[in-house]
Each structure stands twice: as structure tokens, then as C-alpha cells.
Scaffold this motif. Sequence first.
Motif, PDB file in Angstrom:
ATOM      1  N   ARG A   1       0.485   9.487  -5.649  1.00  0.00           N
ATOM      2  CA  ARG A   1       0.941  10.848  -5.391  1.00  0.00           C
ATOM      3  C   ARG A   1       1.853  11.379  -6.492  1.00  0.00           C
ATOM      4  O   ARG A   1       2.246  12.548  -6.475  1.00  0.00           O
TER       5      ARG A   1
ATOM      6  N   ALA B   1       0.494   4.073  -2.787  1.00  0.00           N
ATOM      7  CA  ALA B   1       0.258   5.451  -2.347  1.00  0.00           C
ATOM      8  C   ALA B   1       1.265   6.412  -2.965  1.00  0.00           C
ATOM      9  O   ALA B   1       0.907   7.500  -3.427  1.00  0.00           O
TER      10      ALA B   1
ATOM     11  N   THR C   1      -5.807  -1.243   1.944  1.00  0.00           N
ATOM     12  CA  THR C   1      -5.935  -0.537   0.665  1.00  0.00           C
ATOM     13  C   THR C   1      -6.893   0.634   0.786  1.00  0.00           C
ATOM     14  O   THR C   1      -6.618   1.742   0.294  1.00  0.00           O
TER      15      THR C   1
ATOM     16  N   ALA D   1      -5.784   8.074   2.757  1.00  0.00           N
ATOM     17  CA  ALA D   1      -4.584   8.827   3.138  1.00  0.00           C
ATOM     18  C   ALA D   1      -4.063   9.658   1.971  1.00  0.00           C
ATOM     19  O   ALA D   1      -3.606  10.799   2.152  1.00  0.00           O
ATOM     20  N   VAL D   2      -4.118   9.112   0.759  1.00  0.00           N
ATOM     21  CA  VAL D   2      -3.674   9.864  -0.420  1.00  0.00           C
ATOM     22  C   VAL D   2      -4.582  11.068  -0.647  1.00  0.00           C
ATOM     23  O   VAL D   2      -4.110  12.166  -0.962  1.00  0.00           O
TER      24      VAL D   2
ATOM     25  N   LEU E   1       3.654   9.536   4.003  1.00  0.00           N
ATOM     26  CA  LEU E   1       3.588  10.593   3.000  1.00  0.00           C
ATOM     27  C   LEU E   1       3.931  11.953   3.600  1.00  0.00           C
ATOM     28  O   LEU E   1       4.593  12.776   2.960  1.00  0.00           O
TER      29      LEU E   1
ATOM     30  N   ALA F   1      -5.177   3.392   2.697  1.00  0.00           N
ATOM     31  CA  ALA F   1      -4.163   4.078   1.896  1.00  0.00           C
ATOM     32  C   ALA F   1      -4.796   5.062   0.923  1.00  0.00           C
ATOM     33  O   ALA F   1      -4.291   6.174   0.727  1.00  0.00           O
ATOM     34  N   LEU F   2      -5.910   4.670   0.314  1.00  0.00           N
ATOM     35  CA  LEU F   2      -6.587   5.564  -0.631  1.00  0.00           C
ATOM     36  C   LEU F   2      -7.094   6.828   0.069  1.00  0.00           C
ATOM     37  O   LEU F   2      -6.969   7.937  -0.465  1.00  0.00           O
TER      38      LEU F   2
ATOM     39  N   VAL G   1      -0.004   5.402   6.390  1.00  0.00           N
ATOM     40  CA  VAL G   1       0.334   6.000   5.094  1.00  0.00           C
ATOM     41  C   VAL G   1       0.379   7.520   5.205  1.00  0.00           C
ATOM     42  O   VAL G   1       1.224   8.177   4.571  1.00  0.00           O
ATOM     43  N   SER G   2      -0.486   8.108   6.011  1.00  0.00           N
ATOM     44  CA  SER G   2      -0.426   9.564   6.234  1.00  0.00           C
ATOM     45  C   SER G   2       0.905   9.952   6.851  1.00  0.00           C
ATOM     46  O   SER G   2       1.511  10.973   6.475  1.00  0.00           O
TER      47      SER G   2
ATOM     48  N   ILE H   1       0.825  -1.211   0.000  1.00  0.00           N
ATOM     49  CA  ILE H   1       0.000   0.000   0.000  1.00  0.00           C
ATOM     50  C   ILE H   1       0.860   1.262   0.000  1.00  0.00           C
ATOM     51  O   ILE H   1       0.415   2.312  -0.471  1.00  0.00           O
TER      52      ILE H   1
END
Length: 280
Positions: free
Chosen positions: A114, A110, A242, A248-249, A180, A245-246, A176-177, A106
Motif C-alpha cells: 500500500r 500488505a 498470503t 485485500a490490498v 488497512l 492479503a493480496l 487484512v481488510s 502478511i
Amino acid sequence: MTSDEREPDSPEDVVRVRYGARIAAVLEREPVWARDFDDLAYEGRRLFGELFGTFLLVLAGAGAAVLETATHGQIGRAASVTAPALTVLAVILFMGAVSGAHLNPIVSVAFALRGDFAWRRVPAYIAAQCVGAALAALVLKAAFGDVAYLGATVPGPGFTATQAFVIEALLSLGLVSTILGTASSAQNIGPLSAVGVGAYIAQAGLWAGPVSGASMNPARSLGPALVSAHWHDFWIYLTAPTVGALVAVAAAYILRGPGGGPSGSRAAQGTLRPPSVEHR
């Protein structure tokens, strides 16, 4: 007419003559680290880095669960959740410059969403991560037998699949946040990003591990499930991270706008050259 003055013989030659100098000028302006990443000669090294790093992560994460069962609880929950966190911290520090140290499908997806990572590299990265996870599970099975389903992640006793799904999605959103965010130029914290990511993994396991196992990583869950043939509720650990992660993006876009900047790209891709060479 001399040989140097002859018209190009094919359309390909026309393109080469007409645009070759322009392409060369663009490549010359491209940062050295980006040119290195386009060099497929390094691809095997990067894929080995993802395989090796994920191997170490799953060895610590799944291995802690295996040994907790094998030793009848001598390894406490605090140790079992901090072991993978410290492993991720160490792996990012010792090989993040090679591959970006994604260690997680993920994360690769991600970074690609981005614009910090090329989509064409995602399948090979994910494959390397899954192979590393499976190899770790095989080592654990060879050493200890099929104990605790080799650390397979499942909803904890007394918790439903729905609760585990929600927790995994939320934990993955935070992970994931964090990745990133610490990779962006807004924070610009460099190697300290490893501390942030490791700290998040530890705290996620401490408060939510009993609910879902706090996997946040489809490869980490796949390795033990594949080797032990224990697929109970595996769908949670494939879909929930998943979803997280989406989201978070999307949150990263709201917070910092589109990706693709130098800092995020370097974090996602790694650089095989030291900064003194990179910026010449």
C-alpha cells in the motif's frame, strides 16, 4: 582563494554543496514522526516490539490449544479463540505506537504494498515476528511438553486441506481488510482500530476455527510447527494468508485508491513521540 572559496575536491563534495540545502529543506518539511522512523537508532526498539508482541500473541493462541488438551477440555473453544483476539487488542494499544504492531508477516507485506511501509524494513519485521513465535512455542514446550503439537494449526477433523486453504484465505482477506481500513484516514478511528482488529479475530475463530484453526498468520503457524517439528499441511498456513492479503490490498485500492497517506503510514510505522510533539 581562501579555504572557504575552494572548489569541492570530489564529485561527492559537488553533490553535497549543490544539493545539501535542498535535501535539508525537504527533510525539514517532513513530519516529525516520519523523520523518527527514518532514524535507525529506533530500529532495534521496533524490532523488539514486533518480537515481543508476536510472542504474546502466539503464547495466547497456541497456549490455549495446548491447555485445552492438557486440561481435557476445561478451556472451551470460545476461550481459545477470544484469548488471541484480546491479546492482539492489548498489544496494539500498548505498543502500536512503537512499531505499528504488525505481529503478522502478511500485515507487513500488505502495508508495504500500500506504500505505507518501506520494503527495506519488511524482512527484519518478518524475522522478528517469526523469532517471537518460535520463542513462545519453546516456552510452551518447556512448561507443558510437546502437547497438541504446541498448538500447531492443522485442518480440523473431517475437513480437507482444500477447505482449510479456502477458509484461511477468506479469513485473511477479512483480517487484512479490517487492518488497512481502520488504519486509513477515511475511518480515522485511532485507538479504536485495536477493537476492530481484535473483534474480527474473535469472530473469525468462533465461526471458522474448527475448519482451519483460524491462524491468518504465517508466523503464528510457523512457531509451533518449527519447535514441534510438525509440518503437516503447513503449506496452507503459509500460502493461503498470503493470497488473502493480496486480494485485500487490491480491494483497498478499489475502495480508497492508493495508500501512502499520513494516517495509513502512521498506523503502519508507529510513532515514538506523543501527538503534542509530533505536530509542532
